[in-house]
Structure formats: structure tokens, C-alpha cells
Design a protein around this motif. Structure first.
Motif, PDB file in Angstrom:
ATOM      1  N   GLN A  19      11.412  35.480   8.925  1.00 27.58           N
ATOM      2  CA  GLN A  19      12.745  36.057   9.187  1.00 27.58           C
ATOM      3  C   GLN A  19      13.372  35.861   7.822  1.00 27.58           C
ATOM      4  O   GLN A  19      14.243  37.023   7.812  1.00 27.58           O
ATOM      5  CB  GLN A  19      13.404  35.117  10.630  1.00 27.58           C
ATOM      6  CG  GLN A  19      14.625  35.678  11.054  1.00 27.58           C
ATOM      7  CD  GLN A  19      14.247  37.078  11.542  1.00 27.58           C
ATOM      8  OE1 GLN A  19      13.167  37.094  12.341  1.00 27.58           O
ATOM      9  NE2 GLN A  19      15.268  37.984  11.539  1.00 27.58           N
ATOM     10  N   VAL A  20      13.340  34.878   7.371  1.00 28.12           N
ATOM     11  CA  VAL A  20      14.152  34.604   5.979  1.00 28.12           C
ATOM     12  C   VAL A  20      13.566  35.524   4.942  1.00 28.12           C
ATOM     13  O   VAL A  20      14.425  36.170   4.380  1.00 28.12           O
ATOM     14  CB  VAL A  20      14.235  32.963   5.626  1.00 28.12           C
ATOM     15  CG1 VAL A  20      14.490  32.875   4.249  1.00 28.12           C
ATOM     16  CG2 VAL A  20      15.037  32.400   6.534  1.00 28.12           C
ATOM     17  N   ASN A  58      14.554  38.895   5.027  1.00 27.87           N
ATOM     18  CA  ASN A  58      15.828  39.296   4.949  1.00 27.87           C
ATOM     19  C   ASN A  58      16.300  38.714   3.615  1.00 27.87           C
ATOM     20  O   ASN A  58      17.478  38.756   3.425  1.00 27.87           O
ATOM     21  CB  ASN A  58      16.942  38.730   5.914  1.00 27.87           C
ATOM     22  CG  ASN A  58      16.819  39.473   7.345  1.00 27.87           C
ATOM     23  OD1 ASN A  58      16.766  40.532   7.371  1.00 27.87           O
ATOM     24  ND2 ASN A  58      16.405  38.507   8.114  1.00 27.87           N
ATOM     25  N   GLN A  92      17.479  39.355   0.337  1.00 30.41           N
ATOM     26  CA  GLN A  92      18.128  40.548  -0.578  1.00 30.41           C
ATOM     27  C   GLN A  92      19.269  40.159  -1.060  1.00 30.41           C
ATOM     28  O   GLN A  92      20.398  39.667  -0.217  1.00 30.41           O
ATOM     29  CB  GLN A  92      18.155  41.791   0.482  1.00 30.41           C
ATOM     30  CG  GLN A  92      19.553  42.321   0.688  1.00 30.41           C
ATOM     31  CD  GLN A  92      19.780  43.345   1.814  1.00 30.41           C
ATOM     32  OE1 GLN A  92      18.969  44.086   1.954  1.00 30.41           O
ATOM     33  NE2 GLN A  92      20.926  43.004   2.624  1.00 30.41           N
TER      34      GLN A  92
END
Lengths: 376, 263
Positions: free
Chosen positions: A94-95, A98, A100
Motif C-alpha cells: 500500500q505504501v 502511494n 509519490q
């Protein structure tokens, strides 16, 4: 509260083993972050991040682990996780998905440039506002002329309502301030004039300053703070609520419905307030003369007749409708300039008071020159 | 017995003489999305505000994470507050701060994180709620309603809470935006193991993402159960709400969404 910890050790086959354990969550990341940043893996040494002892992992903790892995790999070395449970795996994915970088603040220009930019913007704003004020003045006068030709279109009920609000309700505060100023003038004037044995001239001092300048100026400033701001806030919140737009679609002219009654109400009541302020200012002075200087009220009134001509009184009163017009116009204009956010109501209200008082003082100065020129 | 994260017992709230809730009981289980529905004026938002402590209840007991909030010391309260996040209707972002700075507020205030780590985590949350990177440096007034809600959600997730409260999360969004937001909530809930307490009017959201639904009526929770329970229930208001013309259009779509969320 459970702690999170990190141990580094030499692993099998020349690897660097980082053991993470405990609670890797937002409450512990500050400390763990410092520890991880201090960590410099030797080049080429493979790193293994063992999560076997982690009891709790949230996105903040997962971010630290993910970031460490990323930096190690970016340095050209090998790095891997070990001891992952499926839940931790999901969290790390999940990390990673994301990851960015985001902008935190708008870019700041260089300091000098920023000053110049603000100066430029400020100057353009002032020009823009002056232009709008002139345009608004024109609109207002057209609307006023229309109402004078067809008096039946004048809205009487709002007019009386606003007269009560801006005029009658302002009596106590305007009266109190003028009274106190009269007292202060008498007292201060007397202490100075006593040195020349000319106490009696304190009456002239009070009469001329209160009637010509102080009463009307203070009243205008109080009214700008009290009613100019109220006009802006009232009209502004109507703009935010889309009430003004609704009015336009219903074929009502906000100028006629909202602005004109307010402007007229203030133009009618400010001279009356100024007269009231004159009287209380003189009364305050009289009281102080009587108590502190033994100038009896009779003597005070007699001196008053000698000291001032009727024109001194008119000089003050004549200015009142002009000030009223400026304050009300600026108050309404700033209200209509509110954009559709609650924040801008506050901004425009501040602006309305500042601009209102500024214009009042500028016009007062112009009147002084004018009256000096015509010799009253 | 399932693990209750929120337990409300005998709650009574009133404003002056007007009683909003009387003897209201409610339990929210760990890891579920609970939708609160009810007619206008039945006190859905009031219930949310009472649980998070913005209204004082006249009577009753509210337990969150096993902590009785009525009896809690300020420190205990703060500890509980750090474990929940709240999304207000329009995001309630601080207008003088950029989106990223908004997200950093709780990290800075409660955890004293250094600026560099805060920026990294804020960037992560911005990406997690599906905002573009350049949104971080924008002020709330420069964002659309949907983006403000996403930013508000990111702020409520700043401290990685276990529980989030959402007040009408999809109100004011267009149907596509609302569906995306539903999906986002479901995805975050699955991936982060959140418990969600959601006040909503949106039948699509109820169908799509709520595990259970609690209906507020007659000053209490009249029914609580799954969507299937609601559809079976015979109370006239429920019949009208869940079988009315607008309800028929909102097809059950939860399974699809669950699949999407897990991929």
C-alpha cells in the motif's frame, strides 16, 4: 504505551541484519526515524530488514521501513524484507503504491522579489479599488436619481429600520465618547492656559475644536467602525448565501434594495448624530469648567456666544452628510465585493472600516482647505 | 460477543426542552463500516458530534476503545482522540494552511515529528486519498468540493487512526465522484483495518460499502443490521426509505467493490 525498536546486527554471510520489533506506528516513528537516518549501511553489504518481532504496523511505520529499503537499493546494494506476515505485506505494498512526493507549500519567490511583487500588487489593487469606487458612485447616483424621480420606489420600511440601527442605536456610544472628549479637552486646555492666566479661553478652545472638528470626526469614525462594518458584513453574508444573486434573478436591483436604503439612512442620521455629539461635547466641557475651574455654567454659555459664530457649528454639520455618504458607499461596495467564501467577509469588513475612515479623514482635510479659502 | 469499539448506552441528548435522543443504545464493532441513516432532524449528526465530544450528553454512557469518555481525564481523552479521525461535511480544512500543512497539523501538535518526516508522511497520505501531488501546496479555497473532502480525509488519517467518523462523506459530490469516494473509503478500510462510523443519506453508499446500517428514529436506534435486514423490515419509514423510487435505482454493488478493493 508500547515502544517500537530497531536493532542492527551482523547477519549470516556478511549481510547486515536490521531487526525491527514492537509497535511501528505513528506514535513511535519520530524516534525510529532518527535511528534509521543515522544508519549508513556499508556499500555492497546486503541488508535484511526482519519484521518478525513487529507487533503493530501502520502506514507511518511502513513508510519508514519502505523508505529504508528504497535508500539501500538506490545505493546499489541489495535489500530485502524478512519475516513478513500477509497483513504487513499488504501495508508495505500500500505504501509503495502511494510513494509519490507532493508539494507542501507554494514556492516562495526571493525576498526582494516578493517585496517588489507585493508593492506592485498593492499599487494595482489601490488603483483597481479607486476605479470600482468611482464606478459604484456613478451607479449609486443614477439609482438615487431614479428614486427621486419616482419616490414611490423608495423603500421606506428598510430606510426607517436602518435609520434606527445606525442612528438611534448609536446615540449612547457617540454621546459618551463626545462627553468624555469634552471633559478631557477642558481639563487639558485649562492646565496649559492657566500658566498664562487665561483659563477663560478654555471655552473658546472647547467650542471651536468640538464644533468644527472633533465631534463630527469622532462620530464619523465610530459610525464607520459600527455601521460601515455592519453594512459590509450584512451584504457580504448575503453574497455568500447567494441571496444577492437570487435577488437579481427575481428582477430586484441590489442597488435599490440593499444599498440605497443604507446610504440614505446614514446620510440622514449622521448629521443628527453629529449635532448630538456637539451638544454632549460642549456639556462635558461645561461640567469640567464648572468643577475644576469655577467657571459657572452661566459664564460658560456667555463666553460660548462670544467665542463662536454660527458658522463654526455649520462647518461641522455640513461635513456630516458627505462623510455619511462615503462610509455607507464604501461599506456597501466592499460587501458586494465579497467572493463566495466566509473568509472574504472578514477581509472585506476590515477593508471597509479602514477605507471608510481613511476617506473620511482625507475629505475632512479637503474641507479644511475649502473653508479656509472661503474664510469661515 | 464481538469486539465493540464504540459502545453507547442510555444516551440522552437535548437542546433546551427539545429532546433529540432518549435512551439510545448503539454498538460499533471493530473493523466494520456502520452507516447511520434517519430522516431529517433525527439527530444523526448530533449523535456523531456527541460521540466525539462536541456536544455534551444530558445522560448516558459513551465508551470508545473501552474508555468511558464521560469519566476520562483530559489525558485519557487526548489518548482516545489521537486514535480516531473525523471528516466533517465540507472537509473543515484550516483555510490559512495548504493541504499538506493541514495534514501535518496533528503530526506536529501531538507527535512532534520533524519537518522532513512530516512532509514525507503527508505526501504519502495525499497519494493514498488519490489527490495529485501538486494538490499538496494548494490552499483549501483553490480546491473543488470533492478534493476538499479527500484532503479532509487525508487529515483525519494523519495519525493512522483505528476509527474514523465521516459526516455525510458523499453529500455534494456528483455520482461519479461519490462512487469514487465510496470506493476510496472501502479500500482504505480494508487495507488499513479501519472501523468507520458514517452518517449518510446516500443509498448507493449504503448498498456499496456499509456492513451494517443503524436507523435513527423515535429518538433512538430503531433498527440495526445488514442491508438485507433493512430490506426485510416492515416499519413503514424503512419500507419507504429502502424501497422508494430512489432506492430501486441503487443496485447492490458491494461485492463488485470489495473485489476491486482487494485487487
Amino acid at each position: 504505551m508500547a515502544e517500537g525498536w530497531l536493532k542492527s546486527a551482523a547477519g549470516e554471510g556478511g549481510t547486515m541484519l536490521l531487526q525491527a520489533g514492537g509497535h511501528w506506528d505513528a506514535r513511535n516513528v519520530t524516534r525510529l526515524d532518527l535511528q534509521l537516518r543515522d544508519l549508513t549501511p556499508t556499500d555492497d553489504m546486503p541488508v535484511v530488514l526482519d519484521l518478525g518481532a513487529v507487533e503493530r504496523l501502520d502506514t507511518a511505520g511502513a513508510w519508514l521501513l519502505y523508505r529504508t529499503l528504497k535508500t539501500c537499493r538506490a545505493g546499489g546494494g541489495r535489500a530485502d524484507f524478512a519475516g513478513l506476515t500477509p497483513a504487513y505485506q499488504t501495508m508495505l505494498e500500500q505504501v509503495a503504491a502511494n510513494d509519490q512526493p507532493a508539494e507542501i507549500e507554494p514556492p516562495h519567490p526571493a525576498a526582494l522579489l516578493a517585496v517588489l511583487e507585493r508593492l506592485g500588487r498593492g499599487a494595482v489593487d489601490v488603483g483597481e479599488e479607486a476605479k470600482q469606487q468611482v464606478a459604484f458612485l456613478g451607479l449609486l447616483l443614477v439609482c438615487l436619481a431614479g428614486s427621486l424621480r419616482h419616490p414611490s420606489r423608495l423603500r421606506l420600511v428598510p430606510l426607517v429600520y436602518h435609520m434606527e440601527k445606525v442612528g438611534f442605536n448609536a446615540l449612547p456610544i457617540v454621546g459618551l465618547i463626545s462627553f468624555l472628549i469634552g471633559v478631557v479637552l477642558a481639563y487639558q486646555g485649562a492646565t496649559q492656559l492657566q500658566r498664562f492666566g487665561a483659563e477663560i479661553f478654555v471655552v473658546n478652545l472647547i467650542a471651536v475644536s468640538v464644533l468644527r472638528e472633533i465631534a463630527i470626526l469622532l462620530t464619523a469614525i465610530v459610525v464607520a467602525g459600527r455601521s460601515g462594518s455592519a453594512f459590509t458584513a450584512e451584504i457580504g453574508s448575503m453574497v455568500v448565501n447567494e441571496e444577492v444573486d437570487a435577488m437579481r434573478t427575481l428582477g430586484l436591483d441590489p442597488m435599490e434594495v440593499l444599498v440605497l436604503p443604507r446610504v440614505l439612512a446614514l446620510v440622514i442620521t449622521l448629521p443628527l448624530l453629529a449635532f448630538f455629539a456637539d451638544m454632549l461635547g460642549l456639556f462635558g466641557g461645561m461640567l469640567m469648567c464648572w468643577l475644576a475651574l469655577d467657571i459657572s455654567p452661566g459664564l460658560y454659555l456667555e463666553r460660548l456666544q462670544d467665542a463662536v459664530s454660527l458658522w463654526s457649528f455649520w462647518v461641522g454639520i455640513i461635513k456630516a452628510p458627505f462623510f455619511a455618504f462615503l462610509i455607507a458607499m464604501v461599506g456597501c461596495l466592499e460587501g458586494l465585493r465579497v467572493t463566495r467564501s466566509a473568509e472574504s467577509v472578514g477581509q472585506q469588513t476590515t477593508r471597509s472600516v479602514v477605507t471608510g475612515i481613511f476617506l473620511v479623514i482625507v475629505v475632512d482635510a479637503m474641507f479644511s482647505i475649502f473653508f479656509a479659502a472661503v474664510g469661515v | 460477543m464481538e469486539d465493540a469499539i464504540i459502545r453507547v448506552q442510555g444516551l440522552r441528548t437535548q437542546f433546551g426542552d427539545q429532546v433529540i435522543h432518549d435512551n439510545l443504545d448503539l454498538e460499533v464493532r471493530r473493523g466494520e463500516i456502520l452507516g447511520i441513516v434517519g430522516g431529517s432532524g433525527t439527530g444523526k449528526s448530533v449523535l456523531l458530534r456527541t460521540i466525539i465530544g462536541l456536544n455534551r450528553p444530558a445522560a448516558g454512557r459513551i465508551e470508545v476503545f473501552g474508555q468511558d469518555l464521560g469519566q476520562a481525564t483530559p489525558e485519557e481523552r487526548l489518548a482516545v482522540e489521537q486514535r480516531w479521525g473525523v471528516l466533517f461535511q465540507d472537509g473543515a480544512l484550516f483555510s490559512s494552511l495548504t493541504v499538506a500543512q493541514n495534514i501535518e497539523v496533528p503530526m506536529k501538535e501531538h507527535l512532534g515529528m520533524p519537518a522532513r518526516l512530516r512532509d514525507e508522511i503527508a505526501a504519502l497520505k495525499i497519494a493514498m486519498v488519490g489527490l495529485p501531488p501538486e494538490a499538496g501546496s494548494k490552499y483549501p479555497s483553490e480546491l473543488s468540493g470533492g478534493m476538499r473532502k479527500r484532503a479532509g480525509l487525508a487529515r483525519s488519517l494523519a495519525l493512522d487512526p483505528d476509527l474514523i467518523f465521516l459526516d455525510e462523506p458523499t453529500a455534494g459530490l456528483d455520482p461519479i465522484g461519490a462512487a469514487n469516494f465510496d470506493q476510496l473509503i472501502r479500500r482504505l478500510q480494508v487495507n488499513l483495518g479501519l472501523t468507520v462510523f458514517m452518517v449518510t443519506h446516500d443509498l448507493d453508499s449504503l448498498h456499496a460499502i456499509c456492513d451494517r446500517i443503524a436507523v435513527l428514529a423515535e429518538k433512538r436506534v430503531m433498527v440495526i443490521g445488514t442491508m438485507a435486514d433493512m430490506l426485510r423490515h416492515e416499519h413503514p419509514w424503512l419500507q419507504e426509505y429502502f424501497h422508494g423510487p430512489r432506492a430501486r435505482a441503487a443496485q447492490p454493488q458491494k461485492e463488485e467493490l470489495l473485489e476491486e478493493a482487494s485487487t
